[in-house]
Each structure stands twice: as structure tokens, then as C-alpha cells.
Design a protein around this motif. Structure first.
Motif, PDB file in Angstrom:
ATOM      1  N   TYR A  39       7.535 -21.497  31.386  1.00 26.10           N
ATOM      2  CA  TYR A  39       7.776 -21.651  29.956  1.00 26.10           C
ATOM      3  C   TYR A  39       7.054 -22.893  29.480  1.00 26.10           C
ATOM      4  N   HIS A  44       9.174 -22.062  21.685  1.00 28.18           N
ATOM      5  CA  HIS A  44      10.265 -21.537  20.874  1.00 28.18           C
ATOM      6  C   HIS A  44      10.951 -22.690  20.151  1.00 28.18           C
ATOM      7  N   LYS A 100      17.357 -18.773  16.834  1.00 28.63           N
ATOM      8  CA  LYS A 100      16.420 -18.925  17.947  1.00 28.63           C
ATOM      9  C   LYS A 100      15.207 -18.044  17.700  1.00 28.63           C
ATOM     10  N   ARG A 102      10.455 -18.068  17.722  1.00 29.72           N
ATOM     11  CA  ARG A 102       9.196 -18.693  18.163  1.00 29.72           C
ATOM     12  C   ARG A 102       8.870 -19.831  17.190  1.00 29.72           C
ATOM     13  N   ILE A 129      12.292 -26.102  21.386  1.00 30.69           N
ATOM     14  CA  ILE A 129      13.078 -25.918  22.604  1.00 30.69           C
ATOM     15  C   ILE A 129      12.237 -26.422  23.768  1.00 30.69           C
ATOM     16  N   LEU A 137      14.662 -17.355  27.428  1.00 28.55           N
ATOM     17  CA  LEU A 137      13.460 -17.735  26.688  1.00 28.55           C
ATOM     18  C   LEU A 137      12.448 -16.591  26.664  1.00 28.55           C
TER      19      LEU A 137
END
Length: 146
Positions: A39, A44, A100, A102, A129, A137
Motif C-alpha cells: 500500500y 486513500h 473512506k 481514494r 491514510i 485498503l
């Protein structure tokens, strides 16, 4: 001066340990990264919007998710906001949306909220995030297109 066989063995073991530690650490981190689905921090975002009541909050939340502007919107009831507005200190009961999405969708999300929110100046703030549960995620990324 000659080095004894046991001292040679100790030096060789120490040298190999130091060299192997870095190699094993690098290989281990790569395997862990692959297993945890890499990630990129900040891909995000968590956005926050305050609403005057539950009805407005649910309408906005549903519209946001239906338009794929977010994967999930949590509605947090019964918050109290204290703020300055037009030169006066105000205190209101509100509902908070925790969204939550992008990071690339925050501008479009803010535009949707501005167009559909009853407040003259709607709150839309976001924070990147940094880390989280990799499958969660990934799910956000799968639900919210680029």
C-alpha cells in the motif's frame, strides 16, 4: 602473528552473521510486503463532513456511495460542534460523516457535498491514510475507481 583456529571460526561466524542478517532482513521484508499487498501511503483518504441531522447525513452518505465517490461512509450521531460563525460563537448538535475514499476523489467528493448540502459553507476535510489493514485498503481501491 597467526590466528588460532577457534578465533578464525569466531571471526568468520561473526562476519557471515552480519552479512546474512542484512540479506535475510531484505528478503523477509520483501516477502512480507508481497504477502500484505503493498500500500502506498496517502493513496486513500478519510474525509469528514458534518450534517445538521440524520436525514441529511443518510441522504449524502447514500449519494456518495452510489456515485462511487467512496467505498464506505460511517454516520456518527450526536456530536456537538462549537464554532464561530458570522462573529458569534455557536453551538449545535450535528451528525458526522466519516468517509473512506481514494485521495484522488476528494475534490469530486467535496463538489458533490457542496452541491447537495444545506449549509452555506459545508465542512469537507480529508486526511491521507498512512497505514491500515491491507485487505480493507485494497477493498476501498476496488470499490472506488480511479
Amino acid at each position: 602473528m597467526l590466528i588460532g583456529p577457534s578465533l578464525k571460526a569466531c571471526v568468520l561466524t561473526l562476519l557471515l552473521s552480519v552479512l546474512m542478517f542484512q540479506l535475510l532482513r531484505t528478503v523477509g521484508l520483501r516477502f512480507f510486503t508481497m504477502a500484505s499487498e503493498t500500500y502506498l501511503s496517502g493513496t486513500h483518504a478519510a474525509a469528514f463532513v458534518t450534517c445538521p441531522n440524520d436525514t441529511v447525513a443518510k441522504d449524502l452518505a447514500r449519494g456518495i456511495v452510489e456515485r462511487k465517490l467512496a467505498a464506505c461512509v460511517n454516520i456518527i450521531p450526536a456530536i456537538t460542534s462549537v464554532y464561530e460563525w458570522q462573529g458569534k460563537i455557536e453551538e449545535d448538535s450535528e451528525v458526522l460523516l466519516m468517509i473512506k475514499t481514494r485521495s484522488s476523489k476528494v475534490s469530486e467528493l467535496a463538489e458533490y457535498v457542496r452541491s447537495n448540502h444545506p449549509y452555506e459553507v459545508a465542512e469537507v476535510i480529508s486526511l491521507p491514510i498512512d497505514q491500515g489493514n491491507p485487505p480493507y485498503l485494497k477493498w476501498i481501491g476496488d470499490v472506488v475507481p480511479e
